[in-house]
Design a protein around this motif. Structure first.
Motif, short mmCIF file in Angstrom:
data_model
loop_
_atom_site.label_atom_id
_atom_site.label_comp_id
_atom_site.label_asym_id
_atom_site.label_seq_id
_atom_site.Cartn_x
_atom_site.Cartn_y
_atom_site.Cartn_z
N ALA A 1 14.79 136.81 -30.95
CA ALA A 1 15.43 135.51 -30.76
C ALA A 1 16.88 135.56 -31.25
CB ALA A 1 14.64 134.42 -31.48
N TYR A 2 17.08 136.15 -32.43
CA TYR A 2 18.43 136.25 -33.00
C TYR A 2 19.35 137.05 -32.08
CZ TYR A 2 22.31 137.66 -35.97
OH TYR A 2 23.58 137.88 -36.46
N TYR A 3 18.91 138.25 -31.66
CA TYR A 3 19.78 139.09 -30.85
C TYR A 3 19.98 138.53 -29.45
CZ TYR A 3 20.57 142.40 -34.48
OH TYR A 3 20.99 142.97 -35.66
N GLY A 4 18.99 137.83 -28.91
CA GLY A 4 19.18 137.15 -27.63
C GLY A 4 20.26 136.09 -27.75
N ASP A 5 20.17 135.29 -28.79
CA ASP A 5 21.15 134.25 -29.08
C ASP A 5 22.54 134.87 -29.28
OD1 ASP A 5 21.71 131.51 -29.48
OD2 ASP A 5 21.15 131.56 -31.60
N PHE A 6 22.59 135.95 -30.06
CA PHE A 6 23.85 136.64 -30.36
C PHE A 6 24.47 137.21 -29.09
CE2 PHE A 6 26.46 140.23 -31.61
CZ PHE A 6 27.19 139.72 -32.68
N THR A 7 23.65 137.83 -28.25
CA THR A 7 24.14 138.46 -27.02
C THR A 7 24.77 137.43 -26.09
OG1 THR A 7 22.54 140.25 -27.21
CG2 THR A 7 23.46 139.85 -25.02
N VAL A 8 24.11 136.27 -25.94
CA VAL A 8 24.65 135.21 -25.09
C VAL A 8 25.97 134.69 -25.67
CG1 VAL A 8 24.24 132.83 -24.29
CG2 VAL A 8 22.43 134.55 -24.11
N ALA A 9 26.01 134.49 -26.98
CA ALA A 9 27.23 133.99 -27.63
C ALA A 9 28.37 135.01 -27.50
CB ALA A 9 26.96 133.65 -29.10
N ALA A 10 28.06 136.29 -27.67
CA ALA A 10 29.09 137.34 -27.52
C ALA A 10 29.60 137.37 -26.08
CB ALA A 10 28.53 138.70 -27.93
N ALA A 11 28.70 137.26 -25.13
CA ALA A 11 29.10 137.27 -23.72
C ALA A 11 30.02 136.10 -23.39
CB ALA A 11 27.86 137.26 -22.82
N SER A 12 29.80 134.97 -24.07
CA SER A 12 30.65 133.80 -23.83
C SER A 12 32.10 134.07 -24.28
CB SER A 12 30.10 132.57 -24.54
OG SER A 12 30.36 132.61 -25.93
N GLU A 13 32.28 135.08 -25.12
CA GLU A 13 33.61 135.51 -25.56
C GLU A 13 34.04 136.80 -24.87
OE1 GLU A 13 35.68 133.74 -27.69
OE2 GLU A 13 34.14 132.23 -27.30
N ASN A 14 33.35 137.11 -23.76
CA ASN A 14 33.64 138.31 -22.96
C ASN A 14 33.50 139.60 -23.75
OD1 ASN A 14 34.23 136.88 -20.49
ND2 ASN A 14 36.14 136.24 -21.49
N LEU A 15 32.48 139.65 -24.58
CA LEU A 15 32.16 140.86 -25.35
C LEU A 15 30.75 141.30 -25.04
CD1 LEU A 15 33.51 139.82 -28.87
CD2 LEU A 15 34.57 141.44 -27.29
N THR A 16 30.54 142.61 -25.10
CA THR A 16 29.17 143.13 -25.02
C THR A 16 28.48 142.89 -26.36
OG1 THR A 16 29.76 145.32 -25.86
CG2 THR A 16 29.93 144.97 -23.44
N ALA A 17 27.17 143.03 -26.37
CA ALA A 17 26.44 142.89 -27.63
C ALA A 17 26.93 143.92 -28.65
CB ALA A 17 24.94 143.03 -27.39
N SER A 18 27.19 145.14 -28.20
CA SER A 18 27.66 146.20 -29.12
C SER A 18 29.04 145.87 -29.69
CB SER A 18 27.71 147.55 -28.41
OG SER A 18 26.41 147.97 -28.07
N GLN A 19 29.91 145.31 -28.87
CA GLN A 19 31.22 144.92 -29.38
C GLN A 19 31.08 143.79 -30.40
OE1 GLN A 19 32.94 144.04 -25.56
NE2 GLN A 19 34.05 145.99 -25.47
N GLY A 20 30.23 142.81 -30.09
CA GLY A 20 30.00 141.71 -31.02
C GLY A 20 29.39 142.19 -32.33
N LYS A 21 28.42 143.09 -32.24
CA LYS A 21 27.80 143.63 -33.45
C LYS A 21 28.84 144.38 -34.30
CE LYS A 21 23.35 144.47 -31.30
NZ LYS A 21 22.39 145.54 -30.94
N THR A 22 29.74 145.09 -33.65
CA THR A 22 30.78 145.80 -34.39
C THR A 22 31.66 144.82 -35.16
OG1 THR A 22 30.77 147.58 -32.75
CG2 THR A 22 32.72 147.40 -34.16
#
Length: 152
Positions: A22-43
């Protein structure tokens, strides 16, 4: 089940899996809204803790060093991170979050509505307990990441 506990390790692992999903799904969508991949957001999220060497980032994010270079190259091109020489080893480059990178990761975290809603259902005492339990279970030493301990 072991002892008198009503919850065994397998049940906890399953709940952690659901929670992290649930956390990473939420994070991935939020990162994508800033035009970032999940890996870029995690970094960016990891760099909130402070500068890190490229090799350390690759280890923390469990990715190949060459993949980490590509992630950092793209983040640097957007002005979200910068590379700086290490003060102790000139062969090492540390990656540092820029002010824009800090802003973007804060926007991502603010957009994590599902995660925030779940945590908001907890009382202050429950949050303190959850924090202490997660820290005890998954860190080897106290972390300076607790929001009240972070410098502004």
């Amino acid at each position: 089940m072991t002892g008198t506990s009503g919850v065994d390790t397998d049940q906890l692992m399953e709940l952690l899996s659901v929670s992290l999903g649930a956390y990473y799904g939420d994070f991935t969508v939020a990162a994508a809204s800033e035009n970032l991949t999940a890996s870029q957001g995690k970094t960016l999220n990891v760099l909130r803790r402070g500068p890190a060497a490229m090799r350390a980032l690759a280890t923390i994010l469990t990715c190949d060093a060459s993949n980490m270079t590509g992630i950092i190259d793209r983040l640097e091109k957007r002005g979200l991170v910068r590379r700086e020489p290490s003060a102790t080893d000139r062969r090492v480059k540390n990656v540092v979050l820029t002010a824009e990178g800090e802003r973007v990761i804060e926007v991502i975290r603010a957009k994590m509505d599902t995660t925030r809603a779940g945590l908001d259902r907890l009382s202050g005492e429950e949050r303190d307990t959850l924090y202490a339990l997660l820290e005890r279970a998954f860190t080897t030493q106290p972390t300076p990441l607790r929001p009240s301990a972070r410098a502004s």
